[in-house]
Design an enzyme around this catalytic site. Structure first.
Site, mmCIF file in Angstrom:
data_model
loop_
_atom_site.group_PDB
_atom_site.id
_atom_site.type_symbol
_atom_site.label_atom_id
_atom_site.label_comp_id
_atom_site.label_asym_id
_atom_site.label_seq_id
_atom_site.Cartn_x
_atom_site.Cartn_y
_atom_site.Cartn_z
ATOM 1 N N GLU A 70 1.110 -0.891 16.800
ATOM 2 C CA GLU A 70 0.552 0.293 17.423
ATOM 3 C C GLU A 70 0.733 0.567 18.474
ATOM 4 O O GLU A 70 1.600 1.624 19.091
ATOM 5 C CB GLU A 70 -0.996 1.016 16.669
ATOM 6 C CG GLU A 70 -0.882 0.842 15.314
ATOM 7 C CD GLU A 70 -1.632 -0.085 13.987
ATOM 8 O OE1 GLU A 70 -2.251 -0.949 15.412
ATOM 9 O OE2 GLU A 70 -1.921 0.079 13.567
ATOM 10 N N PHE A 132 -15.495 3.816 7.588
ATOM 11 C CA PHE A 132 -15.018 2.661 7.631
ATOM 12 C C PHE A 132 -12.936 2.720 8.537
ATOM 13 O O PHE A 132 -13.165 4.118 7.953
ATOM 14 C CB PHE A 132 -14.282 2.357 5.991
ATOM 15 C CG PHE A 132 -13.426 0.328 6.011
ATOM 16 C CD1 PHE A 132 -13.367 -0.503 6.615
ATOM 17 C CD2 PHE A 132 -11.475 1.560 5.414
ATOM 18 C CE1 PHE A 132 -12.275 -0.768 6.507
ATOM 19 C CE2 PHE A 132 -11.012 0.827 5.982
ATOM 20 C CZ PHE A 132 -10.477 -0.057 6.505
ATOM 21 N N GLN A 133 -12.864 2.444 9.427
ATOM 22 C CA GLN A 133 -12.180 3.071 10.648
ATOM 23 C C GLN A 133 -12.544 3.998 10.837
ATOM 24 O O GLN A 133 -11.065 4.690 11.071
ATOM 25 C CB GLN A 133 -10.309 2.463 9.496
ATOM 26 C CG GLN A 133 -10.233 1.322 9.096
ATOM 27 C CD GLN A 133 -8.266 1.155 8.472
ATOM 28 O OE1 GLN A 133 -7.663 2.127 7.808
ATOM 29 N NE2 GLN A 133 -8.067 0.415 8.647
ATOM 30 N N LYS A 182 -8.706 13.722 8.040
ATOM 31 C CA LYS A 182 -7.735 13.552 6.470
ATOM 32 C C LYS A 182 -7.679 14.812 5.797
ATOM 33 O O LYS A 182 -7.121 14.730 5.260
ATOM 34 C CB LYS A 182 -7.697 12.068 5.983
ATOM 35 C CG LYS A 182 -7.577 11.495 4.541
ATOM 36 C CD LYS A 182 -7.697 9.760 4.695
ATOM 37 C CE LYS A 182 -7.243 9.859 3.070
ATOM 38 N NZ LYS A 182 -7.356 8.013 2.094
ATOM 39 N N MET A 495 3.906 -14.107 38.358
ATOM 40 C CA MET A 495 3.296 -14.017 39.953
ATOM 41 C C MET A 495 1.931 -13.735 39.608
ATOM 42 O O MET A 495 1.438 -14.153 41.317
ATOM 43 C CB MET A 495 3.573 -11.972 38.893
ATOM 44 C CG MET A 495 2.451 -11.381 40.708
ATOM 45 S SD MET A 495 4.073 -11.401 42.178
ATOM 46 C CE MET A 495 5.155 -10.382 41.332
#
Lengths: 596, 185
Positions: A70, A132-133, A182, A495
């Site tokens: 993501e 959940f999530q 949702k 770097m």
């Protein structure tokens, strides 16, 4: 390519109020905003929206790019937005999907890139239960967003979608996240999109004060040693042309920030290139020696100013800036001109006297040539050094008629690119300037290429940053994108290693990095690739990359311990810099060109 | 020095969090922060006391104005304003001290709002200085519990009339107010 005051595209979809699900509303809103490409990854809480996408993908109205992580959805939306000036859109699921976005959103927000992120959220009935999530995405992303929303009521969804794009796009661009529960996606409601947006607390385009413009003109007209410091705002407001007119009318040299590279062509005699931590010595010396510094569309980042109290200490400072909060944040200017550069620059131009500032320009040219003598050793390259690779990349891309976009990652190669690649116009270089996000280049290059499949897009990354997001090679192939990839592979997090060498007594802790065999890796993704170990192979491999249809990957196995110079140590004044040691280095855009 | 800022914002969930999060993130030093309803339904009013110099106060104003839900911000430090704080102070009492405490309260025009054999609750309203000094006076008796609202502020009548909130004029007014901040350097 400008991001200024773009009206939403007329999509011809405005059919009046309609009954539909929240999921459909999301896509209908995107259509009305002119969005045709979204970058995303599905999951439980965004599934209803993905289900509804079938219809829009089916008839080709919206193209969904499946990312492999993501974070890269946000970087792709960012790359797309930087390449087009339009709002980039990413869509992911709740919880881990959304938290994975954070780095990408912060990257875009720090560099004023317009991105709208849509995240699924658990149903309203489960909010706050550690379902959940579930994660508090609005809370997590608040500090890295221009604004964000949690949608718990379908009646609010269309207006929020419209506001999200409005806020992301208008004024100083930024990131807006819309977190949609949702159940809201599943419910049905009335969709309309003809709202007049009323946000009394949002003032994207401040009214320009003609007094401020006049005061800025009076100050500049009296300057003997004026200098322009031009940043990302020039590109965002699409005012490169006006800037060039000002520069040529008043004979003012220009230093740019990293995100301002190419604001005027770097081949122009009045271009001094980039200033700051890895800017050329003469550019930084010019900043310290000027008597009037005109800062345009930049925010006095510490990487450009060095030690603040000694920055342009003798100069009067004029600050052209859209975001009022940037005025006085780091540097208190003598005159501030607040407003859109697309408005203030055209108003400024007629007030500025025609000047040549010949003495000043001569002085700067002298400094430039002194730099040349001190720093340039023209020699036959026997080892593969990164500046040579970058310069050859410029030669190779210069010959194409295609639009060229170079996307760099973060670190040494990024600085070498800014020094040795010659940027002909603003927006040629896409890079993570503010946040300095390793792993940015590959997904951002992919996003840029999605916006223009005909463009020649080069992703230039180090072996460290590339390994952070290399899983997107699969996305490149799934989308059949012709992104060219150059890995500047020096076996170190270069770097950081450079800092360890200079500031930590050469203790290389955690910086030696193993790479896979990139040719084999590319082969696994069915991407043609080559490894380069000697300077003589550079030109042929670039020709091969350009003549190959589709993607191509080059593993440039460069000399390991090469440093980026000049360098201003953090906390030092910008004229207290470490010069290039000789021999072995070449000058970028100086009058004296290297033999190669 | 201390600056008094007043901000108006849309009364929506999470707005306080947006504002306080921004202040924390930008490392501003806030002495007190008070939220309440305003005269306009749907608009909350916040009063901030900011510790810092003029540049810090200028930045706080500008950064507050960038918060989308914040509709207006005013720096009223240099304006004629009524500044007040309310404190509820539970003081331990004995039959011997009760009278003295009540006397002190009276001098400060504070009220006794609860009383029993063990303690009493003093309600004090005034400037922070006044509340501070009453608290110091009461401290030797034993302060068992205390709550202070933080500063609230309202401009005096003639000052108030110059400003119209929730209209664009406030932005221009605030702009010129802020503009003066950098002209003097």
């Amino acid at each position: 390519m400008a991001i200024a005051k773009r009206e939403p595209a007329n999509t011809g979809y405005d059919l009046g109020p309609q009954e539909m699900t929240g999921s459909q509303m999301i896509w209908e809103s995107l259509l009305r905003e002119g969005v045709q490409i979204v970058f995303g990854h599905p999951g439980g809480a965004i599934l209803p929206a993905y289900d509804a996408l079938a219809e829009y993908e089916g008839d080709g109205r919206i193209h969904h790019v499946l990312v492999r992580h993501e974070q890269c959805a946000a970087h792709m939306a960012d790359g797309f937005a930087r390449a087009t000036g339009e709002v980039g859109v990413c869509i992911v699921t709740s919880g881990p999907g959304a938290t994975n976005l954070v780095t990408g959103l912060a990257t875009a927000q720090m560099d004023s890139v317009p991105v709208v992120a849509i995240t699924g959220q658990v149903p309203t009935s489960l909010l706050g239960t550690d379902a959940f999530q579930e994660s508090d995405v609005v809370g997590v992303t608040q500090p890295v967003c221009k604004h964000n929303y949690l949608v718990t009521d379908i009646a609010e969804l269309p207006l929020i979608m419209k506001e999200a794009f409005y806020i992301a796009r208008e004024g100083r661009p930024g990131v807006v996240l819309v977190d949609v529960c949702k159940d809201v996606q599943i419910e049905s409601g009335t969709f309309r999109y003809d709202f007049d947006i009323s946000l009394p607390g949002f003032e994207p385009w401040p009214v320009v004060s003609s007094d401020e413009v006049q005061a800025a003109a009076d100050l500049l007209n009296e300057a003997e040693r004026p200098l322009i410091l031009a940043g990302h705002g020039i590109h965002l407001s699409n005012t490169s042309e006006e800037l060039l007119q000002l520069v040529e009318k008043a004979g003012i040299p220009v230093v740019t920030t990293l995100l301002g590279t190419g604001n005027i062509p770097e081949t122009h005699p009045l271009s001094l290139g980039m200033g700051g931590m890895h800017g050329e010595a003469f550019a930084n010396r010019a900043v310290q020696a000027c008597d009037v510094l005109v800062a345009m569309g930049m925010r006095f980042d510490d990487r450009i100013t060095g030690r603040l109290d000694r920055f342009a200490a003798d100069a009067k400072i004029i600050h052209f800036e859209l975001d009022r909060a940037e005025v006085g944040k780091n540097i208190v200017p003598d005159v501030a001109v607040v407003g859109d550069l697309a408005e203030t620059l055209p108003a400024y131009l007629p007030l500025i006297k025609e000047r040549r500032h010949q003495d000043w320009v001569d002085t700067l040219n002298e400094w430039r040539s002194e730099t040349d003598e001190a720093d340039i050793i023209q020699y036959e390259v026997e080892e593969l050094i990164p500046p040579y690779v970058i310069r050859q990349l410029w030669h190779a891309t210069e010959q194409t008629d295609k639009r060229v976009i170079v996307v760099t990652d973060v670190g040494q190669h990024q600085m070498w690119e800014s020094q040795y690649y010659i940027h002909e116009h603003a927006g040629m270089l896409l890079t993570s300037g503010g946040l300095g996000t390793m792993g940015y280049a590959l997904p951002a290059a992919l996003g840029a290429q999605m916006s223009d499949r005909e463009a020649l897009v080069w992703c230039v990354a180090g072996d460290g940053g590339f390994q952070m997001t290399l899983q997107e090679l699969a996305t490149i192939q799934q989308e059949r994108l012709p992104v060219k990839i150059a890995i500047i592979n020096n076996g170190f997090l270069g770097m950081v290693r450079q800092w360890q060498q200079i500031f930590y007594d050469k203790r290389y802790v955690g910086t030696p990095i193993l790479s896979p065999d990139y040719v084999k890796l590319a082969d696994a993704y069915d991407i043609p690739a080559a490894v380069v170990r000697h300077p003589s192979e550079v030109v042929p491999v670039l020709e091969r990359a350009h003549s190959t249809d589709g993607p191509f990957l080059v593993d440039f196995q460069v000399k390991e311990e090469v440093n980026v110079y000049p360098m201003v140590a953090p906390g030092a004044a910008v004229d207290e810099l470490i010069r290039r040691p000789k021999p072995g280095y070449v000058q970028g855009y100086s009058g004296v060109q290297p033999s190669w | 020095m201390q600056y008094t800022l007043v901000a108006w914002m849309r009364d929506k969930p999470g707005v306080l969090n947006r504002v306080s999060g921004m202040l924390r993130r930008r490392n501003f030093n806030i002495d007190s922060l008070q939220v309440s309803h305003s005269e306009t339904p749907g608009i909350s009013r916040m009063t901030f006391v900011v510790d810092g110099d003029e540049r810090v106060a200028d930045q706080v104003v500008k950064q507050l104005r960038k918060v989308v839900d914040v509709t207006a911000v005013e720096d009223i430090t240099n304006r004629l304003a009524i500044l007040r704080e309310l404190a509820l102070i539970r003081v331990r009492t004995t039959p011997e001290t009760r009278g003295e405490i009540m006397q002190f309260a009276e001098i400060y025009r504070a009220q006794i709002v609860d009383v029993n054999t063990e303690n009493l609750v003093v309600q004090a309203v005034g400037t922070e200085d006044k509340v501070d000094s009453l608290i110091e006076l009461l401290r030797p008796f034993g302060i068992e519990e205390m709550v202070r609202t933080g500063r609230v502020a309202l401009c005096r009548g003639d000052e108030r009339a110059k400003k119209k909130r929730h209209s664009t004029s406030i932005f221009k007014a605030a702009a010129s107010l802020n503009g003066s901040g950098h002209d003097d350097q």
